[in-house]
Design a protein around this motif. Structure first.
Motif, PDB file in Angstrom:
ATOM      1  N   ILE A 184       0.753  -1.309   0.059  1.00 33.74           N
ATOM      2  CA  ILE A 184      -0.077  -0.104   0.078  1.00 33.74           C
ATOM      3  C   ILE A 184       0.892   1.381  -0.232  1.00 33.74           C
ATOM      4  O   ILE A 184       2.097   1.184   0.227  1.00 33.74           O
ATOM      5  CB  ILE A 184      -1.183  -0.022   1.232  1.00 33.74           C
ATOM      6  N   ASP A 185       0.385   2.215  -0.675  1.00 34.86           N
ATOM      7  CA  ASP A 185       1.249   3.617  -0.762  1.00 34.86           C
ATOM      8  C   ASP A 185       1.070   4.372   0.719  1.00 34.86           C
ATOM      9  O   ASP A 185       1.601   5.630   0.730  1.00 34.86           O
ATOM     10  CB  ASP A 185       0.822   4.368  -1.731  1.00 34.86           C
ATOM     11  N   PHE A 186       0.760   3.820   1.855  1.00 31.25           N
ATOM     12  CA  PHE A 186       0.570   4.692   2.774  1.00 31.25           C
ATOM     13  C   PHE A 186       1.829   5.432   3.531  1.00 31.25           C
ATOM     14  O   PHE A 186       1.917   6.763   3.837  1.00 31.25           O
ATOM     15  CB  PHE A 186      -0.257   4.077   4.144  1.00 31.25           C
ATOM     16  N   LEU A 187       2.823   4.452   3.579  1.00 27.19           N
ATOM     17  CA  LEU A 187       4.099   4.989   4.018  1.00 27.19           C
ATOM     18  C   LEU A 187       4.827   5.844   3.225  1.00 27.19           C
ATOM     19  O   LEU A 187       5.391   6.873   3.605  1.00 27.19           O
ATOM     20  CB  LEU A 187       5.091   3.786   4.325  1.00 27.19           C
ATOM     21  N   GLN A 188       4.654   5.934   1.881  1.00 29.07           N
ATOM     22  CA  GLN A 188       5.150   6.714   1.069  1.00 29.07           C
ATOM     23  C   GLN A 188       4.683   8.104   1.400  1.00 29.07           C
ATOM     24  O   GLN A 188       5.211   9.046   1.057  1.00 29.07           O
ATOM     25  CB  GLN A 188       5.320   6.223  -0.654  1.00 29.07           C
ATOM     26  N   ASN A 189       3.243   8.020   1.366  1.00 34.14           N
ATOM     27  CA  ASN A 189       2.429   9.315   1.455  1.00 34.14           C
ATOM     28  C   ASN A 189       2.678  10.160   2.980  1.00 34.14           C
ATOM     29  O   ASN A 189       2.212  11.277   3.125  1.00 34.14           O
ATOM     30  CB  ASN A 189       0.953   9.240   1.281  1.00 34.14           C
ATOM     31  N   HIS A 190       3.084   9.219   3.758  1.00 37.15           N
ATOM     32  CA  HIS A 190       3.213   9.762   5.053  1.00 37.15           C
ATOM     33  C   HIS A 190       4.776   9.726   5.574  1.00 37.15           C
ATOM     34  O   HIS A 190       4.965   8.617   6.446  1.00 37.15           O
ATOM     35  CB  HIS A 190       2.249   9.161   6.063  1.00 37.15           C
ATOM     36  N   SER A 191       5.693  10.493   5.277  1.00 37.03           N
ATOM     37  CA  SER A 191       7.182  10.266   5.350  1.00 37.03           C
ATOM     38  C   SER A 191       7.583  10.383   6.832  1.00 37.03           C
ATOM     39  O   SER A 191       8.557   9.801   7.184  1.00 37.03           O
ATOM     40  CB  SER A 191       7.809  11.449   4.543  1.00 37.03           C
ATOM     41  N   SER A 192       6.663  10.913   7.657  1.00 40.73           N
ATOM     42  CA  SER A 192       7.071  11.041   9.302  1.00 40.73           C
ATOM     43  C   SER A 192       6.635   9.716  10.042  1.00 40.73           C
ATOM     44  O   SER A 192       6.563   9.917  11.240  1.00 40.73           O
ATOM     45  CB  SER A 192       6.583  12.570   9.737  1.00 40.73           C
ATOM     46  N   PHE A 193       5.782   8.875   9.094  1.00 41.02           N
ATOM     47  CA  PHE A 193       5.317   7.738   9.993  1.00 41.02           C
ATOM     48  C   PHE A 193       6.003   6.372   9.443  1.00 41.02           C
ATOM     49  O   PHE A 193       6.124   6.241   8.472  1.00 41.02           O
ATOM     50  CB  PHE A 193       3.516   7.575   9.873  1.00 41.02           C
ATOM     51  N   ARG A 194       6.333   5.742  10.248  1.00 41.43           N
ATOM     52  CA  ARG A 194       7.203   4.497  10.127  1.00 41.43           C
ATOM     53  C   ARG A 194       6.666   3.131  10.911  1.00 41.43           C
ATOM     54  O   ARG A 194       6.406   3.440  12.128  1.00 41.43           O
ATOM     55  CB  ARG A 194       8.559   4.636  10.222  1.00 41.43           C
ATOM     56  N   MET A 195       6.797   2.070  10.372  1.00 39.50           N
ATOM     57  CA  MET A 195       6.576   0.728  11.073  1.00 39.50           C
ATOM     58  C   MET A 195       7.621  -0.026  11.078  1.00 39.50           C
ATOM     59  O   MET A 195       8.324  -0.353  10.100  1.00 39.50           O
ATOM     60  CB  MET A 195       5.296   0.088  10.346  1.00 39.50           C
TER      61      MET A 195
END
Length: 607
Positions: free
Chosen positions: A328-339
């Motif tokens: 999914i593209d969530f991490l690419q679109n939210h650069s300050s959020f990491r798992m």
């Protein structure tokens, strides 16, 4: 030094228990201090700003407590403790541990009167664990006072991980470690900063199960790690090595099925090998600054509510969720959020054993040496400081304030806004877009604060994924292997309760409370700003996040994990159905604050 440590530990244990009790059992009765002192004809000096009275009807007993800080959302700070003496008809000072025992007895009498419907009383177990937790905490505090090193906001990742002297802020036994002897604490308790080698088992590949989403397999990663410290290391194609926490290794060697496999030559115990590791805050996840992986083990220790065991479905969950988040593209679109992913695992398959005890979860080490400064979990950031010290958060805000020549309040609000964007808002957006809720409590939440303000939020924990059944078809179309992990999908009503508890009760509210307790900014300001942001998100969201945010803003009461009742009834939540602890509800601070603001606005125009 020992006596000072005991006093600090006794007070910390009391604070944690009392905050649990007034949330889960009886909220008590807040009284106006001046009027109360006058009424009671009190001769004892009360320096605290607030007073709380607590009645114990089953024992016909009354306590009163001075409260130094009364929080709107989080942890109250209790001061003087009094008990009413009916014979002398006056209030007398009472010992804190005596009060705890009396409150546990009250719980026991209440359970007996109720006929123990549903869950039974385990008051003896609770008393035992409170005393054990208190003694363990005193030991850690004594060692910390001897070291004389003050915690700082720019500590390294592992320094922050190993700094939780007081543990969970809302747990009656925050430092209970049943199954770990005192002499073992020196090596394996994170608070004592010990280091140790892992113990290895050479296992026949035909009984090994492993999986990896990385280019290398789990067993190749182990071999690669061992070659760094032992260049001449060679592994036959027929076998592979499985690392184990030393405590778990000793437990495994006592199991009959392991003894049988050893006798048959399927398993060979190799002992301590390789690099030295040290415990992170969870105790069972271990870290080495020069290694590519952290490892998460089962250990034969009961920590807070549960015996810590890696379940088979958790091994798969780490792999499947790593694949899903990459697609999914969530991490690419939210650069300050990491798992922080768990991209590989190994275990030994033994007949008639659901879990063999050899289950090892590989966790990506995203904080190796050189990239570990200013990395701090939220639990360490908001932890109550030792006497005469300041919390990590307070130190951080004061440092920024001095460098920017701005007030503590304005810096605090700006810091909170940045934190909200990278942590709270990102987590809400993930649920709205994909139906993925995370168990994002303060120990699973890590911030990069190396530049002062948060730049990145990291989530960790493969036991904490909640996928909405409503989004199931969509998520399966993205990652078909989710079919192997049906237990990750939950009804939205259950997700809402857990998400509220972990994200709000056990992350956001402790942050707000810390700001208020440190007198950096009024809790009301942060609550009001949070409410405004939630209203904006409610308007913007189009998925299940919309209903979730609406409930947070409108529900009179919010779900809350009752750690005291969970512990009192001796519920191991990892063994319970749906891994469900005891839950209760508390008044919703967002609703209370909104009503107060509305009332103030209305009365401002009245004549």
């Amino acid at each position: 030094m020992q006596q000072i440590a005991k006093q600090i530990a006794e007070n910390a244990s009391f604070q944690a228990f009392m905050n649990c009790y007034i949330r889960e059992v009886s909220s008590g009765h807040w009284v106006k201090k001046e009027e109360w002192i006058k009424e009671q004809r009190l001769s004892i000096l009360i320096t605290e700003e607030h007073m709380l009275e607590l009645e114990l009807p089953m024992q016909n007993t009354r306590f009163a407590f001075g409260v130094d800080y009364k929080s709107l959302v989080g942890r109250h700070m209790f001061g003087v403790s009094l008990k009413y003496c009916t014979k002398q008809k006056q209030w007398l000072l009472e010992d804190k541990l005596t009060i705890l025992i009396t409150l546990i007895q009250e719980l026991h009498f209440m359970a007996k009167a109720d006929g123990c419907s549903g869950l039974s009383s385990h008051f003896d177990e609770l008393i035992l664990r409170i005393i054990e937790s208190y003694q363990t905490m005193a030991n850690y505090i004594e060692k910390s006072l001897e070291n004389k090193k003050q915690n700082g906001a720019n500590d390294s990742f592992i320094e922050a991980e190993q700094s939780l002297l007081f543990g969970h802020w809302l747990h009656p036994t925050p430092k209970s470690r049943q199954g770990m002897a005192n002499w073992q604490q020196t090596s394996f308790a994170p608070e004592l900063q010990g280091s140790f080698q892992l113990h290895y088992f050479r296992v026949d590949r035909k009984i090994v199960k492993e999986s990896s989403v990385l280019e290398k397999s789990a067993s190749e990663l182990i071999s690669q790690s061992l070659r760094k410290s032992q260049p001449d290391f060679v592994m036959s194609e027929k076998h592979c090595l499985i690392p184990m926490h030393p405590l778990q290794a000793q437990w495994l060697l006592q199991q009959q099925y392991v003894k049988k496999a050893l006798a048959e030559g399927l398993i060979k115990y190799e002992g301590a090998l390789g690099a030295f590791y040290t415990a992170t805050s969870s105790i069972r996840t271990v870290y080495s600054s020069n290694e590519e992986m952290m490892y998460k083990f089962s250990i034969p220790v009961k920590i807070t509510n549960s015996l810590r065991v890696n379940r088979t479905h958790e091994l798969k969950a780490g792999i499947v969720m790593a694949r899903l988040m990459n697609k999914i593209d969530f991490l690419q679109n939210h650069s300050s959020f990491r798992m922080i992913d768990d991209p590989a695992y190994m275990t030994v398959e033994i007949p008639n054993q659901t879990e063999s005890g050899f289950e090892v979860i590989f966790r990506s080490n995203v904080f190796p040496e050189g990239h570990d400064e200013g990395i701090c979990m939220i639990a360490a950031l908001v932890q109550e400081p030792l006497p005469k010290e300041k919390s990590r958060l307070c130190q951080l805000i004061m440092k920024i304030s001095q460098s920017e020549f701005r007030s503590l309040e304005s810096v605090s609000l700006d810091w909170f806004k940045v934190y909200w964007k990278c942590a709270i808002e990102s987590l809400l957006r993930l649920y709205d877009a994909y139906g993925i809720a995370l168990e994002a409590h303060q120990q699973n939440s890590v911030l990069n604060i190396s530049s002062g303000y948060p730049t990145t939020y990291y989530y960790r924990d493969n036991q904490g994924y909640y996928l909405s059944k409503t989004y199931k078809e969509e998520l399966l179309s993205i990652e078909p292997s989710l079919q192997e992990t049906e237990e990750l999908f939950y009804e939205d009503a259950l997700i809402h309760d857990r998400f509220i508890n972990y994200l709000f009760m056990n992350q956001l509210f402790p942050v707000i409370s810390r700001f208020g307790a440190d007198q950096l900014i009024d809790e009301k300001v942060l609550l009001k700003w949070s409410i405004d942001q939630l209203h904006l998100l409610e308007k913007e969201f189009t998925g299940h996040g919309k209903a979730f945010v609406h409930n947070i803003l409108k529900q009179e009461k919010l779900a809350f994990k009752a750690n005291l009742l969970t512990r009192f009834h001796d519920v191991d939540e990892l063994e319970a159905e749906l891994e469900q602890a005891v839950y209760t509800t508390i008044p919703n601070p967002f609703v209370l604050q909104y009503e107060e603001v509305e009332y103030a606005a209305a009365t401002a125009f009245s004549f």
